[in-house]
Design a protein around this motif. Structure first.
Motif, PDB file in Angstrom:
ATOM      1  N   PRO A  49       0.819  -1.229   0.000  1.00 16.49           N
ATOM      2  CA  PRO A  49       0.000   0.000   0.000  1.00 16.49           C
ATOM      3  C   PRO A  49       0.850   1.275   0.000  1.00 16.49           C
ATOM      4  O   PRO A  49       0.721   2.135   0.873  1.00 16.49           O
ATOM      5  CB  PRO A  49      -0.812  -0.122   1.295  1.00 16.49           C
ATOM      6  CG  PRO A  49      -0.577  -1.499   1.800  1.00 16.49           C
ATOM      7  CD  PRO A  49       0.766  -1.909   1.289  1.00 16.49           C
ATOM      8  N   THR A  50       1.713   1.418  -0.980  1.00 19.34           N
ATOM      9  CA  THR A  50       2.607   2.575  -1.047  1.00 19.34           C
ATOM     10  C   THR A  50       2.843   2.958  -2.500  1.00 19.34           C
ATOM     11  O   THR A  50       2.263   2.366  -3.419  1.00 19.34           O
ATOM     12  CB  THR A  50       3.943   2.260  -0.349  1.00 19.34           C
ATOM     13  OG1 THR A  50       4.696   3.474  -0.213  1.00 19.34           O
ATOM     14  CG2 THR A  50       4.763   1.246  -1.137  1.00 19.34           C
ATOM     15  N   HIS A  51       3.710   3.947  -2.713  1.00 23.85           N
ATOM     16  CA  HIS A  51       4.089   4.393  -4.053  1.00 23.85           C
ATOM     17  C   HIS A  51       5.481   3.857  -4.387  1.00 23.85           C
ATOM     18  O   HIS A  51       6.396   3.909  -3.565  1.00 23.85           O
ATOM     19  CB  HIS A  51       4.128   5.925  -4.112  1.00 23.85           C
ATOM     20  CG  HIS A  51       2.846   6.596  -3.725  1.00 23.85           C
ATOM     21  ND1 HIS A  51       1.843   6.879  -4.635  1.00 23.85           N
ATOM     22  CD2 HIS A  51       2.395   7.038  -2.510  1.00 23.85           C
ATOM     23  CE1 HIS A  51       0.840   7.471  -4.003  1.00 23.85           C
ATOM     24  NE2 HIS A  51       1.150   7.582  -2.721  1.00 23.85           N
TER      25      HIS A  51
ATOM     26  N   GLY B 174      -3.558   3.527  -0.844  1.00 23.56           N
ATOM     27  CA  GLY B 174      -4.986   3.625  -0.570  1.00 23.56           C
ATOM     28  C   GLY B 174      -5.637   2.291  -0.268  1.00 23.56           C
ATOM     29  O   GLY B 174      -6.777   2.245   0.196  1.00 23.56           O
ATOM     30  N   SER B 175      -4.938   1.189  -0.533  1.00 14.99           N
ATOM     31  CA  SER B 175      -5.488  -0.128  -0.194  1.00 14.99           C
ATOM     32  C   SER B 175      -5.337  -0.365   1.305  1.00 14.99           C
ATOM     33  O   SER B 175      -4.528   0.284   1.973  1.00 14.99           O
ATOM     34  CB  SER B 175      -4.792  -1.224  -1.000  1.00 14.99           C
ATOM     35  OG  SER B 175      -3.393  -1.194  -0.783  1.00 14.99           O
TER      36      SER B 175
ATOM     37  N   TRP C 196     -13.012  -4.216  -1.395  1.00 13.91           N
ATOM     38  CA  TRP C 196     -12.423  -3.046  -2.040  1.00 13.91           C
ATOM     39  C   TRP C 196     -11.834  -3.402  -3.399  1.00 13.91           C
ATOM     40  O   TRP C 196     -11.783  -2.543  -4.296  1.00 13.91           O
ATOM     41  CB  TRP C 196     -11.339  -2.432  -1.157  1.00 13.91           C
ATOM     42  CG  TRP C 196     -10.109  -3.277  -1.036  1.00 13.91           C
ATOM     43  CD1 TRP C 196      -9.886  -4.262  -0.103  1.00 13.91           C
ATOM     44  CD2 TRP C 196      -8.967  -3.258  -1.860  1.00 13.91           C
ATOM     45  NE1 TRP C 196      -8.676  -4.857  -0.303  1.00 13.91           N
ATOM     46  CE2 TRP C 196      -8.069  -4.247  -1.387  1.00 13.91           C
ATOM     47  CE3 TRP C 196      -8.579  -2.500  -2.978  1.00 13.91           C
ATOM     48  CZ2 TRP C 196      -6.844  -4.509  -1.972  1.00 13.91           C
ATOM     49  CZ3 TRP C 196      -7.357  -2.750  -3.560  1.00 13.91           C
ATOM     50  CH2 TRP C 196      -6.496  -3.745  -3.070  1.00 13.91           C
ATOM     51  N   ALA C 197     -11.393  -4.653  -3.588  1.00 15.67           N
ATOM     52  CA  ALA C 197     -10.809  -5.076  -4.851  1.00 15.67           C
ATOM     53  C   ALA C 197     -11.731  -6.022  -5.605  1.00 15.67           C
ATOM     54  O   ALA C 197     -11.299  -6.806  -6.432  1.00 15.67           O
ATOM     55  CB  ALA C 197      -9.450  -5.763  -4.612  1.00 15.67           C
ATOM     56  N   GLN C 198     -13.032  -5.918  -5.319  1.00 12.12           N
ATOM     57  CA  GLN C 198     -13.996  -6.813  -5.940  1.00 12.12           C
ATOM     58  C   GLN C 198     -14.056  -6.549  -7.444  1.00 12.12           C
ATOM     59  O   GLN C 198     -14.032  -5.422  -7.903  1.00 12.12           O
ATOM     60  CB  GLN C 198     -15.382  -6.606  -5.324  1.00 12.12           C
ATOM     61  CG  GLN C 198     -16.412  -7.624  -5.781  1.00 12.12           C
ATOM     62  CD  GLN C 198     -17.689  -7.513  -4.981  1.00 12.12           C
ATOM     63  OE1 GLN C 198     -17.875  -6.573  -4.240  1.00 12.12           O
ATOM     64  NE2 GLN C 198     -18.575  -8.479  -5.138  1.00 12.12           N
TER      65      GLN C 198
END
Length: 302
Positions: A161-163, A171-172, A298-300
């Motif tokens: 969950p980073t850049h 955002g995850s 969230w990743a559906q």
């Protein structure tokens, strides 16, 4: 009086300790100077480097999760058996270490099956835990989660969950969670980030573990635990081998790979002293509530 309830409440969180078992010439950052067709021409150093890790873990009495590259497993089956006999969890790290978002779904499935079959044949039991090469399950390759479920995988630890220029899904969710997909549910244990001034700072693994001062790493990991969530640390056998051959991938990639290799073993020893660590399976068993149905979508898939 200390009751069972208060003793449990006072017990530190169990965190996941993981290793991606690959050789120094397998890393994604070396693709510009190493052709996969030439892998067999390089000196393999993965066995003694991994044994060094196993010795440190044995001294600490800690079990971990080892995500093994299928290419390595096929050529070093005794290493896989040694890891397995020591009581560590065995996971899959693909066969050819290719970034998922550069593959078509059928290519990914074939690679996954090839690696899974090799590793399962060696240890004689199902392999149901996966980590993508270079954390390459991103927004554009979430379809890989469907294939993982279809191929019998129950756990994944690939989402960061980073850049980053090669991976990342800012955002995850930060904590371990269920992901609901068309093909089923899979339990995701994301890699550790320490929110610093609103930024999801990656911490506790790979080059970050070697680059940051250990005191800063410890502070960030303690902050994560203080928020009530476990973290996942990741390292590689080649990070315990400061004498490995020097390749020429370019200045930035070379810096990422070679910085502070001589510090990795000592820092792992300190980490084992400072935190409760175990395998992904052990963390799942300690934190999972079987009465709680999977609910994170969230990743559906659309």
């Amino acid at each position: 009086m200390v009751t069972a309830t208060t003793a449990t409440a006072q017990r530190p969180l169990l965190n996941a300790l993981t290793f991606d078992v690959e050789d120094y010439f397998h890393v994604s950052g070396f693709e510009s100077c190493v052709d996969r067709r030439q892998w067999d021409q390089f000196e393999s150093r993965v066995v003694p480097s991994t044994q060094k890790i196993l010795d440190v873990l044995a001294a600490a009495g800690v079990r971990a999760t080892f995500f093994i590259l299928g290419w390595v497993a096929e050529r070093q089956p005794d290493l896989v058996r040694t890891i397995h006999r020591a009581g560590h969890e065995i996971g899959c790290h693909s066969y050819w270490h290719q970034l998922i978002y550069r593959q078509e779904p059928d290519e990914f499935r074939d690679d996954l099956r090839q690696a899974q079959d090799v590793i399962q044949e060696i240890i004689g039991e199902p392999v149901t835990t996966y980590r993508a090469p270079s954390f390459s399950i991103t927004q554009q390759s979430l379809w890989a989660l469907d294939i993982l479920s279809e191929e019998g995988f129950l756990f994944d630890s690939s989402i960061y969950p980073t850049h980053h220029d090669r991976y990342g899904m800012p955002g995850s969710p930060l904590a371990p969670h269920w992901i609901i997909r068309r093909a089923g549910e899979i339990w995701e244990f994301p890699l550790a980030v320490y929110r610093r001034y609103g930024y999801p700072l990656p911490i506790g693994g790979g080059g970050y573990f070697r680059l940051y001062p250990y005191a800063f790493t410890r502070k960030g990991l303690r902050a994560i635990n203080a928020q009530g969530r476990p973290f996942a640390v990741y390292l590689h056998p080649w990070e315990f081998d400061p004498e490995q051959p020097r390749l020429r991938p370019g200045r930035l990639r070379g810096f990422r790979h070679y910085v502070n290799l001589h510090r990795t073993e000592g820092r792992l020893t300190r980490l084992l002293r400072d935190f409760r660590l175990g395998s992904l399976a052990e963390v799942f068993a300690e934190t999972h509530d079987p009465e709680l149905a999977p609910s994170s979508n969230w990743a559906q898939a659309a």
